[in-house]
Every structure is written in structure tokens, then in C-alpha cells.
Design an enzyme around this catalytic site. Structure first.
Site, short mmCIF file in Angstrom:
data_model
loop_
_atom_site.label_atom_id
_atom_site.label_comp_id
_atom_site.label_asym_id
_atom_site.label_seq_id
_atom_site.Cartn_x
_atom_site.Cartn_y
_atom_site.Cartn_z
N ASP A 99 0.83 -1.21 0.00
CA ASP A 99 0.00 0.00 0.00
C ASP A 99 0.86 1.26 0.00
OD1 ASP A 99 0.75 -0.77 2.68
OD2 ASP A 99 -0.68 0.68 3.47
N GLU A 124 0.08 -1.09 5.71
CA GLU A 124 1.20 -0.69 6.56
C GLU A 124 1.07 0.78 6.93
OE1 GLU A 124 5.13 0.89 7.69
OE2 GLU A 124 3.90 1.49 5.99
ZN LIG Z 1 6.79 2.25 3.89
#
Ligand SMILES: [Zn+2]
Length: 385
Positions: A75, A137
Site C-alpha cells: 500500500d 502498513e
Molecule cells: Zn513504507
């Protein structure tokens, strides 16, 4: 067997998927899965609870022995509100730099890992290389957690994990912890001509924000770990909202704030001090007006600090592969703390400079991708020796 792809070609494909954290990453995962399959590597998907996203785990080489994990998140952060010189989802080369959202953080690393798959396959690996691709993340390191839970069950547990976040290939063995909080103030509405009949939630919130600044100033004087920049725990208020109209004493105000703590700091110190201040300096007066008055702080999420264990084999491996003799510490958080917590010694080492991450015109240099390719080649050589 498909023809070998270069890291730049793979990066161009990866950045073409808009995997902003709020969106699905399944098209990217489909691509990675197919690419690996094309090289005879099967992978395991670990879907998100709602099925809109997935992490991937794949192994190259012998089974049954630890091996080295290469981990990256799929992401990236939003481009909204940023002014880009070229389309953020089209890889654009200018002066040895490759521009696109995620080029640096951290699809560049994933591209290098994928480009190295034919070379990994060509070697008689004595120990496996595991490829780990996560999601979410950037929104609290949540997407890797179900995968980590399975390292205890049906997925092989790597003996060391290299998290390829942008460090310009320096070896990073520590980072700060993040705790995200939301504080909600409940006061009492009143006509603004008679403020004493109400409890102004915005004024109370302002006092709390001021106290957070005082707490953080005190910590900045007391703490000093020169490995980190800044060398102390920081507090930052990110959002605030409250009130309905200029002539109404507001009943409601809330604000979000973030604490980035040194690995050895006590993470609960700041919310505890804030609650003590509220109890002593604010709530007694508020309660004189209404029993409903309240100041509530809740945790919205946290990412553990990362501190490699003494004699960490992940750190030793990265140092020897990069010919470096010193490690660094960083102030941004990664998934390394979670892996380390789960008993997988970890290290952070990857291409690109964090200074370019999350910015408009994010880029990674071709030289950094080359350095990462050389690093992965040395790893494969090491594991087949
Ligand atoms: Zn990163």
C-alpha cells in the site's frame, strides 16, 4: 518461462496499481501471484478480514529450514492535495530518478525482489528465501498481523527478516514506537451570552492541547538518545473538531494526537500525565456545571518500537551483505517491530530515501535499485554457499 523483467519494468507495473491504503490491493496481488507462478513459485494468500485486500507469502528453495524473509508493503499513501509534475501512477524517468507514488515507499524494493526471482531460482539455495507482501502498513501496520499470526501455524517462520523500507540501503536496527490517541471532551451547551451556564468543550480541549505541549517540552529536555532524530519522544496533535455555531457554547470537541516514543521510553507516561492534569485542573470545575462533563482518551492503535536484539542475526547478515560496519536508527515506524515481537529477528534495509516517501514527486533513483539488486544477489550467493 517468461523473459526476465528488469526492476524498472516491474516497478512500472507495480506503481500502475493504485494501492492507496483505503483501496483494494487485490489487482497488485494477482499480478505478483501470476508473476511468481510464471517462475514456478507458488504463493499463499492471507486475506484481510473483509476480503478486500490480501497479503502474500511465497517461498523459493528448500522447505523445512528457516530461511530469510524479504518483506515489503504493497500500500501507499494518498496523492490527494499534492501537486505532482507527472501522473503519480505512471512511472516517469527523469535524470536517473524514477517518479511515481510508491516508487520509494516501497514498491522499489518489491520490484527488486521480484526481478531477482529468476536468479534466486537459478541458485542451489541451501536455505529458502521467503517473499512477504503486506497491505495497510501506512494505516497502523495492521495488514501484516494476520500473516504474522500464521507464522506460528501453517507458514514457515523465517530465521531472519529484511524489511525493505527506504533506508538508502543503510542497515537500520531500531525505530520509535507509535501510539495514536483520540481525546473526546464532553461539556454542556449554553447560549453564548451566558457562558457560565455551559461547559465549553473547545476551551477544555485547548487547555488539554496546551498541556500536551508542556508535557512534550519537558520530555524533550529529559530524554536524549542521539541515535534518533529528534533524540526524544515527540507528541503531535493532528486533528481537532468541535462546536456547531459561533453563538453556542460547544458541548463537544475531540482531537487526535500521536506519540512517537523512543524504544526504551514508557509509552503510557503521556496519556497518564494528561489524564492526571484533566482530573486535577479541569474536571472539578466542569462537574460543578454538569455531571455529564467528561474527558475520555482512547487508544486508536499502536505500532511497537523496533529494537534488534543483541547479536541479531538479521542485523549481522545485512551488515555483511552491505559491507557496512555501523547501524542506524530511524524515527518512522515499520513492520519490523511486529516481526521482532513475533520472534523473527529483523532488520530494515531497502532502496530509496525516506525523505522522498509520502511527498509529491516521490522518486527512487536507478542507482538505488541497482544497489538493492546487488544486495539481493549477494544474499542468494550467501544462501547457496
Ligand atoms: Zn513504507
Amino acid at each position: 518461462m517468461p523473459s526476465p523483467a528488469t526492476p524498472q519494468e516491474l516497478l512500472a507495473t507495480l506503481v500502475g496499481f493504485d494501492t492507496t491504503s483505503a483501496k483494494s490491493n487485490l489487482a497488485l496481488i494477482d499480478f505478483v501471484e501470476d508473476y511468481l507462478k510464471g517462475h514456478g513459485v507458488s504463493s499463499v494468500r492471507v486475506p484481510s478480514p473483509d476480503g478486500r485486500k490480501a497479503a502474500l507469502f511465497a517461498t523459493i528453495g528448500p522447505e523445512g529450514v528457516g530461511g530469510i524473509g524479504l518483506s515489503g508493503h504493497s500500500d501507499c499513501v494518498p496523492v490527494e492535495g499534492q501537486s505532482w509534475s507527472s501522473d503519480p501512477f505512471t512511472l516517469t524517468a527523469r535524470d536517473g530518478k524514477l517518479y511515481a507514488r510508491g516508487s520509494c515507499d516501497m514498491k522499489g524494493f518489491i520490484a527488486c525482489v521480484l526481478a531477482s526471482v529468476p536468479r534466486f531460482k537459478a541458485r542451489p539455495l541451501k536455505e529458502p528465501i521467503h517473499i512477504i507482501v503486506s497491505y495497510d502498513e501506512e494505516v497502523g501496520c495492521t495488514g501484516v498481523r494476520p500473516l504474522i499470526a500464521r507464522l506460528e501455524q501453517d507458514l514457515p517462520r523465517p530465521r531472519a527478516i529484511i524489511v525493505g523500507e527506504p533506508t538508502t540501503m543503510a542497515v537500520v536496527d531500531a525505530h520509535k514506537r507509535i501510539d495514536a490517541y483520540r481525546t473526546v471532551v464532553t461539556g454542556k451547551e449554553a447560549h453564548s451570552s451566558l457562558p457560565a451556564l455551559g461547559v465549553n468543550a473547545i476551551s477544555v480541549a485547548a487547555a488539554l492541547v496546551g498541556e500536551l505541549d508542556r508535557i512534550s517540552d519537558k520530555i524533550a529536555v529529559r530524554q536524549n538518545d542521539p541515535r534518533f532524530e529528534p533524540p526524544y519522544t515527540t507528541v503531535s496533535v493532528g486533528t481537532i473538531e468541535g462546536g456547531t455555531a459561533g453563538n453556542i457554547v460547544p458541548k463537544h470537541c475531540e482531537f487526535q494526537w500521536l506519540v512517537r516514543s523512543l524504544p526504551d521510553a514508557e509509552p503510557n507516561e503521556i496519556p497518564r500525565d494528561l489524564a492526571a492534569y484533566a482530573e486535577k485542573a479541569l474536571l472539578p470545575r466542569m462537574r460543578q456545571v454538569t455531571e455529564e462533563a467528561a474527558i475520555d482518551t482512547e487508544t486508536e492503535g499502536s505500532v511497537p518500537a523496533f529494537k534488534a536484539g543483541p547479536g541479531s542475526e538479521a542485523v549481522a547478515l545485512a551488515l555483511s551483505l552491505t559491507d557496512a560496519n555501523a547501524t542506524q536508527a530511524v524515527s518512522y515506524a515499520t513492520e519490523a517491530g511486529l516481526f521482532e515481537q513475533a520472534g523473527c529477528p529483523s532488520v530494515i534495509c531497502g532502496p530509496g530515501d525516506i525523505a522522498q516517501a509520502h511527498t509529491a514527486d516521490e522518486f527512487v533513483t536507478i542507482a538505488q535499485l541497482d544497489a538493492c539488486m546487488a544486495f539481493l544477489e549477494s544474499l542468494a550467493k550467501r544462501l547457496s554457499a
